[in-house]
Design a protein around this motif. Structure first.
Motif, PDB file in Angstrom:
ATOM      1  N   GLU A 343      48.429  29.007 -21.834  1.00 20.85           N
ATOM      2  CA  GLU A 343      47.486  29.901 -22.499  1.00 20.85           C
ATOM      3  C   GLU A 343      46.095  29.783 -21.856  1.00 20.85           C
ATOM      4  O   GLU A 343      45.402  30.777 -21.636  1.00 20.85           O
ATOM      5  N   PHE A 344      45.723  28.518 -21.549  1.00 23.35           N
ATOM      6  CA  PHE A 344      44.424  28.288 -20.911  1.00 23.35           C
ATOM      7  C   PHE A 344      44.382  28.929 -19.527  1.00 23.35           C
ATOM      8  O   PHE A 344      43.387  29.557 -19.146  1.00 23.35           O
ATOM      9  N   GLU A 345      45.459  28.810 -18.782  1.00 28.62           N
ATOM     10  CA  GLU A 345      45.535  29.409 -17.448  1.00 28.62           C
ATOM     11  C   GLU A 345      45.440  30.929 -17.539  1.00 28.62           C
ATOM     12  O   GLU A 345      44.750  31.559 -16.726  1.00 28.62           O
ATOM     13  N   ASP A 346      46.097  31.495 -18.527  1.00 36.63           N
ATOM     14  CA  ASP A 346      46.026  32.952 -18.704  1.00 36.63           C
ATOM     15  C   ASP A 346      44.614  33.404 -19.032  1.00 36.63           C
ATOM     16  O   ASP A 346      44.162  34.481 -18.588  1.00 36.63           O
ATOM     17  N   CYS A 347      43.914  32.570 -19.817  1.00 32.86           N
ATOM     18  CA  CYS A 347      42.536  32.928 -20.184  1.00 32.86           C
ATOM     19  C   CYS A 347      41.613  32.959 -18.969  1.00 32.86           C
ATOM     20  O   CYS A 347      40.615  33.680 -18.930  1.00 32.86           O
ATOM     21  N   CYS A 348      41.964  32.146 -17.958  1.00 29.10           N
ATOM     22  CA  CYS A 348      41.107  32.055 -16.770  1.00 29.10           C
ATOM     23  C   CYS A 348      41.484  33.085 -15.710  1.00 29.10           C
ATOM     24  O   CYS A 348      40.723  33.265 -14.738  1.00 29.10           O
ATOM     25  N   THR A 349      42.638  33.726 -15.868  1.00 25.42           N
ATOM     26  CA  THR A 349      43.089  34.678 -14.859  1.00 25.42           C
ATOM     27  C   THR A 349      42.102  35.825 -14.745  1.00 25.42           C
ATOM     28  O   THR A 349      41.666  36.408 -15.741  1.00 25.42           O
ATOM     29  N   HIS A 351      39.190  35.455 -13.494  1.00 22.79           N
ATOM     30  CA  HIS A 351      37.834  34.884 -13.418  1.00 22.79           C
ATOM     31  C   HIS A 351      37.818  33.629 -12.539  1.00 22.79           C
ATOM     32  O   HIS A 351      37.062  32.686 -12.793  1.00 22.79           O
ATOM     33  N   HIS A 355      35.332  30.153 -12.835  1.00 25.65           N
ATOM     34  CA  HIS A 355      35.788  28.864 -13.369  1.00 25.65           C
ATOM     35  C   HIS A 355      36.218  27.878 -12.273  1.00 25.65           C
ATOM     36  O   HIS A 355      36.170  26.664 -12.497  1.00 25.65           O
TER      37      HIS A 355
END
Length: 372
Positions: A343-349, A351, A355
């Motif tokens: 979920e964290f990786e998806d949030c950073c996709t 950007h 990040h």
């Protein structure tokens, strides 16, 4: 001009002992040596005369020939033992101070200083930093207590070597050539042991182990040496003992590596601490210290704790402690933890540059490389 009587030259009686002859020559040599009487020919002649007299009377064989036949018995032109000429100051006094210079003239037992020894001592980093005192057991060649280093059975003494007559040298004649070499029997000592000591078998020294106390000063480092004067091997024929050098080595430490006065350690931190920051405890040789980790700390970052290293023996101030950050990748994750990370990786996709600027910069360089 007829030569004066050698005993008269030195001012001693014909019954004078070897020590009395030595003292008389020393007194005259100090008084008349050319170095002390620059340009004084009379003093130089007196020195030569005293030197010649001493050379003859200090040698048992030559003295015996002189007592029996006078100057003719030691005159080389008449087949005698040979007189002596002027020699330099160090040579003149090598007989008197043989125990200092590590040897004497031919016909005397050579005096040698004992060998130096090295002992490798491994200590802990804490002992090196704070100093300590420890005991070591060292194998050495020590002077035989029964013969006191002479090699001869107690109650007896070494005798004049019959092969070289006490000179320590033998002359080999081959036609017109004459070669002088070390006596093969006494090995240059001029004396041999006819009745050897039962304990050292004529060697004068025996193998022993001795226990010594060694004080390790605070701040020593690997490769440093500590000298224990006179604790090496015993000398030969009464010579002074050598020294013992204790060579320091450091045991591997579970946490720290030493580089001169600085200490280095690896500091693992979690992914969350590296990203968000926080405070962690870090070990030092004096206990624990608190280190503040700023947010967005990257792996490889080095934090310096001043004065938390080691004060070397030749340093005025202690070194520093260098903490090398290693961001630890989580292992043995549960299903829920993996889900959260995805979920964290998806949030950073989308950007990545914001990040993960280092990763983006690397990929940009790769694209440029392949575009060439």
């Amino acid at each position: 001009m007829a030569k004066r009587d050698y005993y008269e030259v030195l001012g001693v009686a014909k019954t004078a002992s070897e020590e009395e002859i030595k003292k008389a020559f020393k007194k005259l040599a100090m008084k008349h040596h050319p170095d002390r009487n620059q340009g004084d020919k009379a003093a130089e002649e007196k020195f030569k005369e005293a030197r010649e007299a001493y050379d003859i009377l200090s040698d048992a064989g030559k003295r015996s020939a002189y007592d029996q036949y006078g100057h003719a018995g030691v005159d080389p032109s008449m087949g005698g033992a040979g007189g002596a000429g002027y020699r330099d100051f160090a040579d003149a006094f090598s007989d008197i101070f043989g125990d200092i210079f590590g040897g004497g003239r031919s016909g005397r037992s050579q005096v040698y200083r004992g060998a130096d020894l090295r002992y490798n001592l491994e200590i802990s980093l804490e002992e090196a930093a704070r100093g300590t005192e420890t005991k070591i057991r060292v194998p050495v060649l020590a002077e035989c207590e029964h013969c006191h280093g002479s090699g001869a059975r107690p109650g007896t003494e070494p005798v004049t070597c019959p092969t070289c007559g006490g000179h320590g040298q033998v002359r080999m004649q081959q036609g017109f050539f004459s070669v002088q070499q070390t006596c093969p029997r006494c090995h240059g000592n001029g004396r041999v042991v006819s009745d050897p000591c039962n304990h050292c078998h004529g060697k004068g020294r025996v193998k022993r182990h001795k226990t010594l106390s060694v004080r390790i000063p605070a701040g020593v480092d690997a490769g440093d040496r500590i000298r224990l004067s006179g604790e090496g091997e015993a000398g030969i024929n009464g010579g002074p003992p050598g020294d013992l050098y204790v060579q320091i080595a450091l045991k591997p430490h579970a946490v720290f590596q030493r580089n001169q006065d600085d200490l280095h350690c690896e500091l693992p931190i979690s992914f969350a601490t590296a990203a968000l920051g926080g405070e962690i405890e870090i070990p030092t040789l004096d206990g624990h210290a608190t280190l503040r980790i700023p947010a967005e700390t990257q792996s490889g970052k080095v934090f310096r704790l001043r004065g938390k290293g080691i004060k070397g023996v030749r340093s005025n101030h202690p070194g520093d402690l260098m903490a090398h950050v290693v961001v630890e990748t989580p292992v043995n994750l549960t299903a829920r933890q993996k889900e959260l990370l995805r979920e964290f990786e998806d949030c950073c996709t989308g950007h990545e540059g914001k990040h993960t600027p280092r990763a983006k910069g690397f990929m940009d360089k790769v694209k440029e490389f392949f575009a060439q």
